[in-house]
Design a protein around this motif. Structure first.
Motif, mmCIF file in Angstrom:
data_model
loop_
_atom_site.group_PDB
_atom_site.id
_atom_site.type_symbol
_atom_site.label_atom_id
_atom_site.label_comp_id
_atom_site.label_asym_id
_atom_site.label_seq_id
_atom_site.Cartn_x
_atom_site.Cartn_y
_atom_site.Cartn_z
ATOM 1 N N UNK A 126 2.037 -51.229 24.159
ATOM 2 C CA UNK A 126 0.577 -51.045 24.077
ATOM 3 C C UNK A 126 0.261 -49.866 23.163
ATOM 4 N N UNK A 127 1.041 -48.811 23.252
ATOM 5 C CA UNK A 127 0.883 -47.688 22.333
ATOM 6 C C UNK A 127 1.211 -48.078 20.912
ATOM 7 N N UNK A 128 2.265 -48.860 20.747
ATOM 8 C CA UNK A 128 2.656 -49.347 19.421
ATOM 9 C C UNK A 128 1.543 -50.197 18.811
ATOM 10 N N UNK A 129 0.861 -50.987 19.625
ATOM 11 C CA UNK A 129 -0.225 -51.837 19.123
ATOM 12 C C UNK A 129 -1.335 -50.995 18.485
ATOM 13 N N UNK A 130 -1.584 -49.815 19.025
ATOM 14 C CA UNK A 130 -2.585 -48.911 18.434
ATOM 15 C C UNK A 130 -2.116 -48.476 17.045
ATOM 16 N N UNK A 131 -0.840 -48.132 16.927
ATOM 17 C CA UNK A 131 -0.284 -47.744 15.628
ATOM 18 C C UNK A 131 -0.397 -48.891 14.631
ATOM 19 N N UNK A 132 -0.037 -50.093 15.059
ATOM 20 C CA UNK A 132 -0.103 -51.256 14.167
ATOM 21 C C UNK A 132 -1.531 -51.570 13.762
ATOM 22 N N UNK A 133 -2.481 -51.383 14.675
ATOM 23 C CA UNK A 133 -3.890 -51.577 14.359
ATOM 24 C C UNK A 133 -4.346 -50.547 13.328
ATOM 25 N N UNK A 134 -3.882 -49.313 13.481
ATOM 26 C CA UNK A 134 -4.181 -48.255 12.513
ATOM 27 C C UNK A 134 -3.674 -48.655 11.128
ATOM 28 N N UNK A 135 -2.452 -49.161 11.057
ATOM 29 C CA UNK A 135 -1.895 -49.580 9.766
ATOM 30 C C UNK A 135 -2.703 -50.721 9.165
ATOM 31 N N UNK A 136 -3.112 -51.644 10.000
ATOM 32 C CA UNK A 136 -3.884 -52.788 9.529
ATOM 33 C C UNK A 136 -5.238 -52.339 8.990
#
Length: 141
Positions: A126-136
């Protein structure tokens, strides 16, 4: 790459996931050198969680792999047998650490501890998803 603000949002997402599934956890985000950027511990979370969450994130950065994937690799006779006994005992070989990849490089990681290994891994993702959303969002600018 991983700022304090981003890391805080990542640990909050991990905590939010833990609350949703009824787990009590600690969550940490480290940078690409394995240095702590942000940490949160839920009220009444286990006493070992702060150390394990940070070390799970550190392990994910150091080995560029989810800590859950290390379990099979560190069994007797496997390629990384004995890893968990190295690094001053800092390497964690059960679920809860996930690396953050950017352009083929690990730039940080999320570590979560306090629930089951599966719960910890789900919260870390779930934390990683925030990072991936940031990259997107960043690539869409």
């Amino acid at each position: 790459m991983i700022t304090l603000d981003l890391a805080a949002r990542m640990t909050q997402a991990a905590i939010d996931k833990a609350q949703a599934i009824g787990a009590l956890v600690s969550a940490a985000v480290v940078d690409q050198g394995g240095h702590l950027v942000h940490f949160q511990r839920m009220d009444k979370a286990e006493v070992a969680g702060p150390t394990l969450a940070v070390d799970k994130a550190f392990t994910s950065v150091a080995h560029r792999i989810e800590t859950a994937e290390l379990a099979a690799l560190t069994q007797p006779g496997a390629d990384l047998w004995g890893l968990q006994a190295n690094g001053g005992g800092r390497y964690v070989v059960f679920g809860g650490g996930v690396p953050c990849w950017y352009d083929g490089v690990v730039v940080g990681a999320v570590g979560v501890s306090g629930g089951t290994a599966e719960e910890d891994a789900d919260c870390a993702r779930a934390g990683l998803a925030v990072f991936e959303s940031f990259l997107s969002e960043r690539s869409g600018q």
